[in-house]
Each structure stands twice: as structure tokens, then as C-alpha cells.
Design an enzyme around this catalytic site. Structure first.
Site, PDB file in Angstrom:
ATOM      1  N   ARG A   5      30.079  25.729 165.078  1.00  0.00           N
ATOM      2  CA  ARG A   5      30.265  24.377 165.272  1.00  0.00           C
ATOM      3  C   ARG A   5      29.267  23.822 164.637  1.00  0.00           C
ATOM      4  O   ARG A   5      29.331  22.345 164.410  1.00  0.00           O
ATOM      5  CB  ARG A   5      30.552  23.825 166.769  1.00  0.00           C
ATOM      6  CG  ARG A   5      31.653  24.310 167.345  1.00  0.00           C
ATOM      7  CD  ARG A   5      31.640  23.933 168.720  1.00  0.00           C
ATOM      8  NE  ARG A   5      33.030  24.172 169.615  1.00  0.00           N
ATOM      9  CZ  ARG A   5      33.227  25.176 170.242  1.00  0.00           C
ATOM     10  NH1 ARG A   5      32.272  26.134 170.719  1.00  0.00           N
ATOM     11  NH2 ARG A   5      34.395  25.250 170.853  1.00  0.00           N
ATOM     12  N   GLY A  39      26.794  38.165 171.815  1.00  0.00           N
ATOM     13  CA  GLY A  39      25.367  37.749 171.717  1.00  0.00           C
ATOM     14  C   GLY A  39      24.859  36.722 172.869  1.00  0.00           C
ATOM     15  O   GLY A  39      25.679  36.386 173.917  1.00  0.00           O
ATOM     16  N   GLN A  83      40.814  29.886 176.119  1.00  0.00           N
ATOM     17  CA  GLN A  83      39.501  29.494 176.592  1.00  0.00           C
ATOM     18  C   GLN A  83      38.940  27.819 176.132  1.00  0.00           C
ATOM     19  O   GLN A  83      37.887  27.634 176.239  1.00  0.00           O
ATOM     20  CB  GLN A  83      38.242  30.592 176.094  1.00  0.00           C
ATOM     21  CG  GLN A  83      38.053  30.436 174.554  1.00  0.00           C
ATOM     22  CD  GLN A  83      37.512  31.615 173.969  1.00  0.00           C
ATOM     23  OE1 GLN A  83      37.775  32.736 174.177  1.00  0.00           O
ATOM     24  NE2 GLN A  83      36.217  31.370 173.970  1.00  0.00           N
ATOM     25  N   LYS A 102      23.322  34.304 172.731  1.00  0.00           N
ATOM     26  CA  LYS A 102      23.686  32.852 172.699  1.00  0.00           C
ATOM     27  C   LYS A 102      24.597  32.323 173.675  1.00  0.00           C
ATOM     28  O   LYS A 102      24.456  31.267 174.136  1.00  0.00           O
ATOM     29  CB  LYS A 102      24.046  32.506 171.272  1.00  0.00           C
ATOM     30  CG  LYS A 102      24.983  31.380 170.976  1.00  0.00           C
ATOM     31  CD  LYS A 102      23.927  30.335 170.667  1.00  0.00           C
ATOM     32  CE  LYS A 102      24.731  28.947 170.068  1.00  0.00           C
ATOM     33  NZ  LYS A 102      25.974  28.590 170.685  1.00  0.00           N
ATOM     34  N   ASP A 103      25.633  33.236 174.155  1.00  0.00           N
ATOM     35  CA  ASP A 103      26.522  32.856 175.117  1.00  0.00           C
ATOM     36  C   ASP A 103      26.254  33.324 176.280  1.00  0.00           C
ATOM     37  O   ASP A 103      26.769  34.276 176.714  1.00  0.00           O
ATOM     38  CB  ASP A 103      27.936  32.940 174.762  1.00  0.00           C
ATOM     39  CG  ASP A 103      28.282  32.210 173.309  1.00  0.00           C
ATOM     40  OD1 ASP A 103      28.792  31.018 173.563  1.00  0.00           O
ATOM     41  OD2 ASP A 103      28.206  32.637 172.472  1.00  0.00           O
ATOM     42  N   GLY A 150      24.514  34.961 162.636  1.00  0.00           N
ATOM     43  CA  GLY A 150      24.504  35.518 164.046  1.00  0.00           C
ATOM     44  C   GLY A 150      25.772  36.689 164.515  1.00  0.00           C
ATOM     45  O   GLY A 150      25.397  37.695 164.939  1.00  0.00           O
ATOM     46  N   HIS A 151      26.854  36.257 163.897  1.00  0.00           N
ATOM     47  CA  HIS A 151      27.847  37.377 163.917  1.00  0.00           C
ATOM     48  C   HIS A 151      27.527  38.487 163.193  1.00  0.00           C
ATOM     49  O   HIS A 151      27.743  39.577 163.499  1.00  0.00           O
ATOM     50  CB  HIS A 151      29.149  36.714 163.393  1.00  0.00           C
ATOM     51  CG  HIS A 151      29.846  35.643 164.234  1.00  0.00           C
ATOM     52  ND1 HIS A 151      29.859  34.272 163.473  1.00  0.00           N
ATOM     53  CD2 HIS A 151      30.330  35.451 165.339  1.00  0.00           C
ATOM     54  CE1 HIS A 151      30.492  33.541 164.509  1.00  0.00           C
ATOM     55  NE2 HIS A 151      30.692  34.148 165.485  1.00  0.00           N
ATOM     56  N   LEU A 156      32.297  33.116 160.433  1.00  0.00           N
ATOM     57  CA  LEU A 156      31.296  34.009 160.754  1.00  0.00           C
ATOM     58  C   LEU A 156      30.044  33.585 159.953  1.00  0.00           C
ATOM     59  O   LEU A 156      29.917  32.933 159.003  1.00  0.00           O
ATOM     60  CB  LEU A 156      31.734  35.299 160.197  1.00  0.00           C
ATOM     61  CG  LEU A 156      32.971  36.090 160.786  1.00  0.00           C
ATOM     62  CD1 LEU A 156      33.242  37.452 160.271  1.00  0.00           C
ATOM     63  CD2 LEU A 156      32.643  36.109 162.345  1.00  0.00           C
ATOM     64  N   HIS A 157      28.990  33.737 160.564  1.00  0.00           N
ATOM     65  CA  HIS A 157      27.610  33.306 160.251  1.00  0.00           C
ATOM     66  C   HIS A 157      26.554  34.466 160.663  1.00  0.00           C
ATOM     67  O   HIS A 157      26.735  35.516 160.935  1.00  0.00           O
ATOM     68  CB  HIS A 157      27.068  31.793 160.941  1.00  0.00           C
ATOM     69  CG  HIS A 157      27.107  31.888 162.408  1.00  0.00           C
ATOM     70  ND1 HIS A 157      26.618  32.804 163.203  1.00  0.00           N
ATOM     71  CD2 HIS A 157      28.194  31.165 163.255  1.00  0.00           C
ATOM     72  CE1 HIS A 157      26.881  32.569 164.452  1.00  0.00           C
ATOM     73  NE2 HIS A 157      27.632  31.617 164.534  1.00  0.00           N
TER      74      HIS A 157
END
Ligand code: AMP
Length: 278
Positions: free
Chosen positions: A184, A144, A58, A146-147, A33-34, A30-31
Site C-alpha cells: 500500500r 511476515g 479479508q 509485519k502482520d 519484504g515478500h 511483491l516487494h
């Protein structure tokens, strides 16, 4: 309230209380963003459930499932600090019976753009997300931007399968230099990181233009200038709901999305922009 760690589906049932439940699905590591997703969930619901599950379905056979970062203890600290009520952290065996047969298909949307590069990826995402919805039974779930294509296929699943769950999209959190936060990113060396900045730089260059052709060209120019260490997978200007390519006559919100490898690390990023505003 003490954070409840649920390892099994029965633990989730026991943890259920009255009121609105928000689910934030994650793969851990977790960062910020999370954290922003968790805060959005916290602001809307009485009980916040964060799932931490690196979903084997996935990942493609040549992808990074086994080396995906797993930092569970640190993730629990983040969840405690953010006032999360329940962390659902199942084993793969808890989620997938060896004799399982049925899964969710993302349809055509699962085969284009990101889906063309990662066959089966979105089917795996939707299958785990539907299972998490059924296990947690949330009123709302936060994902997010982001995805962006993931968010689109999840919205499509909710509409097509009549799931009684509100889907909230949360803006992408970035480093001060523009790099979108990602679990990542920890694999990037200092040099890789400099190369990786071309993604967000390309998106900004595209977003400064006003027609599809010029948007694509401006972003492509930045990607080309990044040199051979940036292995671009795709640059797409797409309808954010369907991920179909937009043409010159397109009007409204579009998403400019990019995927590239820096060394062994595959990164994605996107920005939302408006075309032909009246
Ligand atoms: P992941 O753990 O990478 O599967 O991501 C879990 C959720 O966090 C997904 O809904 C992602 O879109 C979201 N997410 C990942 N990175 C970011 C970011 N930099 N900003 C906002 N949300 C993010």
C-alpha cells in the site's frame, strides 16, 4: 527450472514433486519484504510455492479490495528472479464456490486490536490460509512479522486444528528511513510518506523504554506530534501469542503495534521488545 503458473487446483496437483514444499502466501504487488519470505522458504525447502491472491473475504465492505494494487506481470518477474517453482494465482471463483457455507473463525483473537478495527478480517485470513494449506499441502509456510497478529492467529489455527505444517515468521523489511515496506506504500504521496514515518518513529521511541506505561507513553507522544494528517487507529502493547494487552507486571516478549491512516491509506507496523528481562 521454468516457473509454473497454476491458475486452477488441478495445475497445483500436476506441479507437485517430491521433497519438502514451502508456501509463501501473498496478495501480490511483491516487494523486498515478500522477497525475504521467499528467500527464507527457498533456504528451507525443495519446492517453493508463492500464492498471489487478493482475498475478498479479508476486506471489509468499505475497504480497498477493488483498488488493491494488482501487478501480476511484475510479480512473476520477481518470482522468476527468486527461483520460485510455482506461482498459484487463482480467480476468486476458483477459491470460493457461490454456495459455500463453512469458514474458519479466529475466535476472540480475531476481535481484538487489529480485529476490533476490521471485523471479520482474521476469519477471512484464516479461511483463505487453510484453503491454501489444503490445496498446496506444504510442509512449511512463511509469514511476515509485519502482520504480527496475523502470524499469531495462524499459529493458533495450526495448534488448535492440528495442522501438520511448520510456521516460520520472517522479520519486517524496512526502507532506510524506517518505513515498513507494504504494497500500500505506493499510494502515499511524498508528503504522506513523511507523515507515515511517525509510525516507525513511534515504535522506536517505545522500544527505547522499559516499562509498559513508559513504552506506551513514549510511542503515543510521537504519534501525537505527527499532527492531524496521521489518523491513529490504535497503539497496543500486547502479548505476541494472544494479542491480549500487557500490564505492568508482564514479563517476556511483547509486541508494540500501531495502525494509522494517512489520507486514504491505512498502514500497520510493529516491533518486538522484551519486558522486565531478568
Ligand atoms: P501481503 O501480500 O501484504 O498479504 O503479505 C504477504 C506476506 O508478506 C505476509 O506474510 C506479510 O506479513 C509479509 N510482509 C508484508 N510486508 C512485509 C515486510 N515489510 N517485511 C516482511 N514481510 C512482509
Amino acid at each position: 527450472m521454468e516457473l509454473i503458473v497454476a491458475r486452477h487446483r488441478e495445475d497445483l496437483v500436476k506441479a507437485r514433486r517430491g521433497g519438502e514444499v514451502a508456501l509463501v502466501p501473498t496478495m501480490g504487488a511483491l516487494h523486498e519484504g515478500h522477497r525475504s519470505l521467499i528467500r527464507q522458504a527457498r533456504a528451507r525447502a525443495d519446492q517453493v510455492v508463492v500464492s498471489i491472491f487478493v482475498n475478498p473475504l479479508q476486506f471489509g465492505p468499505s475497504e480497498d479490495f477493488s483498488r488493491y494494487p494488482r501487478t501480476f506481470d511484475a510479480d512473476l518477474d520477481v518470482c522468476r528472479a527468486e527461483g520460485v517453482d510455482v506461482v498459484f494465482h487463482p480467480d476468486p471463483g476458483e477459491m470460493y464456490a457461490p454456495d459455500r457455507q463453512v469458514s474458519v473463525s479466529a475466535g476472540h483473537m480475531g476481535t481484538i486490536v487489529e480485529g476490533a478495527s476490521r471485523p471479520g478480517h482474521f476469519d477471512g485470513v484464516l479461511t483463505v490460509v487453510l484453503k491454501l494449506f489444503n490445496l498446496v499441502q506444504p510442509d512449511l509456510a512463511v509469514f511476515g512479522q509485519k502482520d504480527a497478529q496475523q502470524l499469531a492467529v495462524i499459529r493458533r489455527m495450526v495448534a488448535d486444528l492440528d495442522l501438520p505444517i511448520e510456521i516460520l515468521g520472517a522479520p519486517t523489511v524496512r526502507e532506510p528511513d524506517g518505513l515498513a515496506l507494504s504494497s500500500r506504500n505506493r499510494y502515499l504521496s511524498d508528503d504522506d510518506r513523511q507523515v507515515a514515518l511517525a509510525l516507525s518513529r513511534a515504535l522506536r521511541a517505545g522500544a527505547a523504554e522499559f516499562t509498559p506505561a513508559r513504552i506506551r507513553a513514549a510511542a503515543q507522544e510521537v504519534l501525537d506530534a505527527a499532527g492531524p494528517r496521521l489518523e491513529v487507529d490504535y497503539l497496543a502493547l500486547a502479548d505476541p501469542a494472544t494479542f491480549a494487552d500487557v500490564d505492568e507486571s508482564y514479563e517476556g516478549t511483547a509486541v508494540l503495534a500501531v495502525a494509522a491512516k494517512v489520507g486514504a491509506t491505512r498502514l500497520i507496523d510493529n516491533v518486538t521488545l522484551t519486558l522486565n528481562p531478568a
